[in-house]
Design a protein around this motif. Structure first.
Motif, PDB file in Angstrom:
ATOM      1  N   HIS A   1      -7.639  13.665  10.167  1.00 37.94           N
ATOM      2  CA  HIS A   1      -8.790  13.469   9.275  1.00 37.94           C
ATOM      3  C   HIS A   1      -8.486  13.874   7.847  1.00 37.94           C
ATOM      4  O   HIS A   1      -9.196  13.474   6.909  1.00 37.94           O
ATOM      5  CB  HIS A   1      -9.977  14.285   9.781  1.00 37.94           C
ATOM      6  N   MET A   2      -7.451  14.682   7.626  1.00 39.70           N
ATOM      7  CA  MET A   2      -7.149  15.144   6.265  1.00 39.70           C
ATOM      8  C   MET A   2      -6.541  14.050   5.399  1.00 39.70           C
ATOM      9  O   MET A   2      -6.436  14.196   4.178  1.00 39.70           O
ATOM     10  CB  MET A   2      -6.190  16.329   6.318  1.00 39.70           C
ATOM     11  N   MET A   3      -6.141  12.925   6.010  1.00 41.89           N
ATOM     12  CA  MET A   3      -5.533  11.831   5.251  1.00 41.89           C
ATOM     13  C   MET A   3      -6.605  10.978   4.586  1.00 41.89           C
ATOM     14  O   MET A   3      -7.469  10.412   5.262  1.00 41.89           O
ATOM     15  CB  MET A   3      -4.697  10.955   6.179  1.00 41.89           C
ATOM     16  N   THR A   4      -6.550  10.876   3.277  1.00 40.72           N
ATOM     17  CA  THR A   4      -7.471  10.000   2.552  1.00 40.72           C
ATOM     18  C   THR A   4      -6.972   8.553   2.654  1.00 40.72           C
ATOM     19  O   THR A   4      -5.816   8.318   3.033  1.00 40.72           O
ATOM     20  CB  THR A   4      -7.550  10.402   1.081  1.00 40.72           C
ATOM     21  N   PRO A   5      -7.814   7.565   2.317  1.00 35.85           N
ATOM     22  CA  PRO A   5      -7.311   6.193   2.263  1.00 35.85           C
ATOM     23  C   PRO A   5      -6.091   6.033   1.358  1.00 35.85           C
ATOM     24  O   PRO A   5      -5.197   5.243   1.639  1.00 35.85           O
ATOM     25  CB  PRO A   5      -8.514   5.402   1.742  1.00 35.85           C
ATOM     26  N   GLY A   6      -6.033   6.806   0.277  1.00 33.36           N
ATOM     27  CA  GLY A   6      -4.863   6.767  -0.595  1.00 33.36           C
ATOM     28  C   GLY A   6      -3.622   7.292   0.100  1.00 33.36           C
ATOM     29  O   GLY A   6      -2.529   6.728  -0.036  1.00 33.36           O
ATOM     30  N   ASP A   7      -3.761   8.397   0.842  1.00 29.95           N
ATOM     31  CA  ASP A   7      -2.642   8.931   1.623  1.00 29.95           C
ATOM     32  C   ASP A   7      -2.152   7.902   2.640  1.00 29.95           C
ATOM     33  O   ASP A   7      -0.948   7.679   2.799  1.00 29.95           O
ATOM     34  CB  ASP A   7      -3.058  10.210   2.350  1.00 29.95           C
ATOM     35  N   GLN A   8      -3.102   7.289   3.348  1.00 29.51           N
ATOM     36  CA  GLN A   8      -2.736   6.323   4.374  1.00 29.51           C
ATOM     37  C   GLN A   8      -2.006   5.119   3.777  1.00 29.51           C
ATOM     38  O   GLN A   8      -1.050   4.604   4.361  1.00 29.51           O
ATOM     39  CB  GLN A   8      -3.981   5.869   5.131  1.00 29.51           C
ATOM     40  N   GLU A   9      -2.463   4.682   2.608  1.00 30.99           N
ATOM     41  CA  GLU A   9      -1.819   3.543   1.955  1.00 30.99           C
ATOM     42  C   GLU A   9      -0.377   3.864   1.585  1.00 30.99           C
ATOM     43  O   GLU A   9       0.525   3.028   1.741  1.00 30.99           O
ATOM     44  CB  GLU A   9      -2.627   3.148   0.717  1.00 30.99           C
ATOM     45  N   LEU A  10      -0.139   5.077   1.100  1.00 30.79           N
ATOM     46  CA  LEU A  10       1.213   5.483   0.734  1.00 30.79           C
ATOM     47  C   LEU A  10       2.097   5.592   1.976  1.00 30.79           C
ATOM     48  O   LEU A  10       3.257   5.158   1.966  1.00 30.79           O
ATOM     49  CB  LEU A  10       1.171   6.819  -0.014  1.00 30.79           C
ATOM     50  N   ILE A  11       1.569   6.170   3.050  1.00 35.16           N
ATOM     51  CA  ILE A  11       2.338   6.296   4.289  1.00 35.16           C
ATOM     52  C   ILE A  11       2.693   4.917   4.841  1.00 35.16           C
ATOM     53  O   ILE A  11       3.809   4.691   5.324  1.00 35.16           O
ATOM     54  CB  ILE A  11       1.547   7.123   5.317  1.00 35.16           C
ATOM     55  N   ARG A  12       1.754   3.990   4.766  1.00 35.34           N
ATOM     56  CA  ARG A  12       2.043   2.625   5.211  1.00 35.34           C
ATOM     57  C   ARG A  12       3.209   2.030   4.410  1.00 35.34           C
ATOM     58  O   ARG A  12       4.103   1.373   4.970  1.00 35.34           O
ATOM     59  CB  ARG A  12       0.806   1.751   5.039  1.00 35.34           C
ATOM     60  N   SER A  13       3.214   2.244   3.103  1.00 32.95           N
ATOM     61  CA  SER A  13       4.283   1.683   2.265  1.00 32.95           C
ATOM     62  C   SER A  13       5.638   2.285   2.618  1.00 32.95           C
ATOM     63  O   SER A  13       6.662   1.580   2.557  1.00 32.95           O
ATOM     64  CB  SER A  13       3.971   1.913   0.784  1.00 32.95           C
ATOM     65  N   TYR A  14       5.685   3.574   2.994  1.00 34.50           N
ATOM     66  CA  TYR A  14       6.944   4.187   3.418  1.00 34.50           C
ATOM     67  C   TYR A  14       7.482   3.507   4.670  1.00 34.50           C
ATOM     68  O   TYR A  14       8.667   3.201   4.775  1.00 34.50           O
ATOM     69  CB  TYR A  14       6.746   5.675   3.692  1.00 34.50           C
ATOM     70  N   VAL A  15       6.606   3.281   5.647  1.00 36.25           N
ATOM     71  CA  VAL A  15       7.035   2.667   6.900  1.00 36.25           C
ATOM     72  C   VAL A  15       7.491   1.227   6.666  1.00 36.25           C
ATOM     73  O   VAL A  15       8.546   0.802   7.157  1.00 36.25           O
ATOM     74  CB  VAL A  15       5.910   2.715   7.948  1.00 36.25           C
ATOM     75  N   GLU A  16       6.720   0.468   5.914  1.00 35.51           N
ATOM     76  CA  GLU A  16       7.059  -0.930   5.663  1.00 35.51           C
ATOM     77  C   GLU A  16       8.344  -1.073   4.857  1.00 35.51           C
ATOM     78  O   GLU A  16       9.046  -2.097   4.966  1.00 35.51           O
ATOM     79  CB  GLU A  16       5.906  -1.617   4.935  1.00 35.51           C
TER      80      GLU A  16
END
Length: 459
Positions: A177-192
């Motif tokens: 829950h501590m991940m904001t939408p901005g955090d999630q977007e950045l994590i997605r870009s790392y994986v992709e």
């Protein structure tokens, strides 16, 4: 080991706790074409909706079974059936999350039985996925409710025995829950960036990221994790479970998955972030992209630039256990000291915090701790703004809700870029605090400007 101390007050004067239903609703916002259904009184859903709208400034799809005094005593299964039928016919959702409240839990409602009866009487709606979650208000907090939904998702939708075959390019990422939408977007870009296909669970990057969609108001979530991908989570090449509160999710997922499971408490230190990138490199077989190496170099440079401003500064915190773990580790890695720490309820991650004492209490307890041990910065949600103003301490807003600042709901804290920007933010706060102290003038100082010119020339 950390000493967890419970407040001796008979009541909370200025609470920081948010109930379990809010956590489950937040997680449900990250599922595609979903609508949460709160089994409780209308006030339960109205209260939650106000909090979410204040925080995200977005419309929130949310419905209630509208329990009232008679159904609370005599039974409210008919309310569930009627609500499910209405939602299926009017809104055509792909997913309905049915969650309990303190009222329905005290009444003894059996959500699984009510859903089974609905399935029997309404077979035409069998394509709608219905997820039941137990989230009583009188136990736990927002963090527990969020984790409870992900645990129910793994138990109810992922086959106990994974199907044959493995999807080598697909990676599951379970997010706290501590991940904001901005955090999630950045994590997605790392994986992709490694040529992998991330399945974010839940995925708030499109549903609550502040995007102004075209068309009319949607009664369901926009974006989010598709139902078909959640049914295939056991076939992914690997799973990352990020957040201490999701340890049980990892334990439930491992026997149901063909891939490896990697557990990380957060992505707010260089060590944890390097581990995340190293595993992506190993799974994909690709070299680390240049832009990720550049972000890491920018973080190292920011650590050098901000070292003088942040070294030795003392922090106070009031938040959920996952946020406390992330911020405490981040602060210690940058040479900052963590003093007063307050949590809303006792959670498994608190005992492992690298601090001496954690007080289970509210903002009034934090105020008492700050009176005895002053701090340079306070980390808490917007409810602490009055406390920070009264004590003249800068407030770094984190957690939920944040209703007095725009854009905070998607601020990036995790990852190399998030840590870099956070360092600059904290460094500027400390520089402003130190450089704006009034200059001290001694009362014994002589004012030579008042000496007459002829007297001055004769001296």
């Amino acid at each position: 080991m950390t000493q967890v101390v419970r407040s001796v007050k008979p009541l909370a004067a200025s609470p920081i706790k948010s109930g379990q239903p809010l956590g489950a609703i937040l997680a449900a916002m990250g599922l595609e074409n979903c609508i949460p259904l709160v089994h409780g009184a209308q006030g339960c859903s109205a209260f939650a909706k106000v909090f979410f709208i204040q925080h995200f400034h977005e419309p929130i799809p949310l419905q209630s079974t509208a329990m009232e005094p008679i159904t609370t005593i005599m039974g409210a299964d008919n309310n569930i059936s009627a609500a499910l039928q209405t939602l299926c016919e009017r809104n055509a959702p792909r997913i309905i999350v049915l969650l309990s409240t303190g009222l329905s839990e005290a009444q003894g409602s059996d959500l699984s039985r009510a859903v089974a009866l609905f399935r029997e009487s309404h077979p035409k709606h069998r394509q709608v996925g219905i997820l039941t979650v137990s989230t009583p208000d009188f136990y736990g907090s927002m963090e527990n409710g969020y984790a409870a939904l992900l645990e129910s998702l793994v138990q109810q939708w992922i086959p106990a025995v994974p199907p044959a075959g493995i999807r080598n390019k697909r990676v599951n990422v379970f997010l706290s829950h501590m991940m904001t939408p901005g955090d999630q977007e950045l994590i997605r870009s790392y994986v992709e960036a490694f040529g992998l296909q991330p399945v974010m669970v839940p995925d708030l990057t499109q549903s609550l990221d502040g995007y102004l969609a075209c068309g009319d108001y949607h009664s369901l979530t926009q974006g989010g994790t598709p139902f078909r991908l959640m049914e295939q989570l056991g076939q992914s090449a690997a799973s990352f479970i990020i957040g201490v509160s999701l340890q049980r999710v990892a334990a439930l997922l491992e026997p149901r998955s063909r891939g490896e499971c990697f557990r990380l408490p957060h992505l707010m230190t260089l060590q944890q972030m390097d581990e995340f990138i190293l595993q992506l490199h190993r799974i994909s077989g690709r070299e680390v992209p240049a832009w990720i190496e550049r972000q890491r170099g920018q973080l190292l440079d920011a650590m050098i630039d901000c070292h003088g401003a942040l070294q030795g500064s003392r922090l106070a915190m009031a938040a959920e256990a996952d946020l406390l773990r992330a911020w405490v580790d981040f602060a210690r890695s940058q040479g900052m000291d963590v003093g007063s720490v307050v949590a809303p309820v006792n959670q498994p991650g608190l005992a492992a915090l690298p601090v001496e004492t954690v007080v289970l209490g509210d903002l009034e307890d934090l105020s008492d701790l700050l009176a005895a041990n002053p701090a340079d910065m306070v980390f808490a949600n917007s409810h602490a703004s009055g406390l920070a103003e009264r004590l003249d301490i800068p407030l770094i807003r984190t957690g939920f809700p944040i209703y007095d600042r725009l854009g905070e709901f998607r601020r990036t804290r995790q990852g190399y870029a998030g840590m870099r920007d956070t360092l600059f933010e904290l460094g500027n706060v400390m520089e402003h605090r130190r450089h704006h102290q009034p200059v001290y003038h001694s009362p014994l100082k002589q004012d030579f400007s008042r000496i007459p010119a002829e007297q001055d020339s004769g001296l």
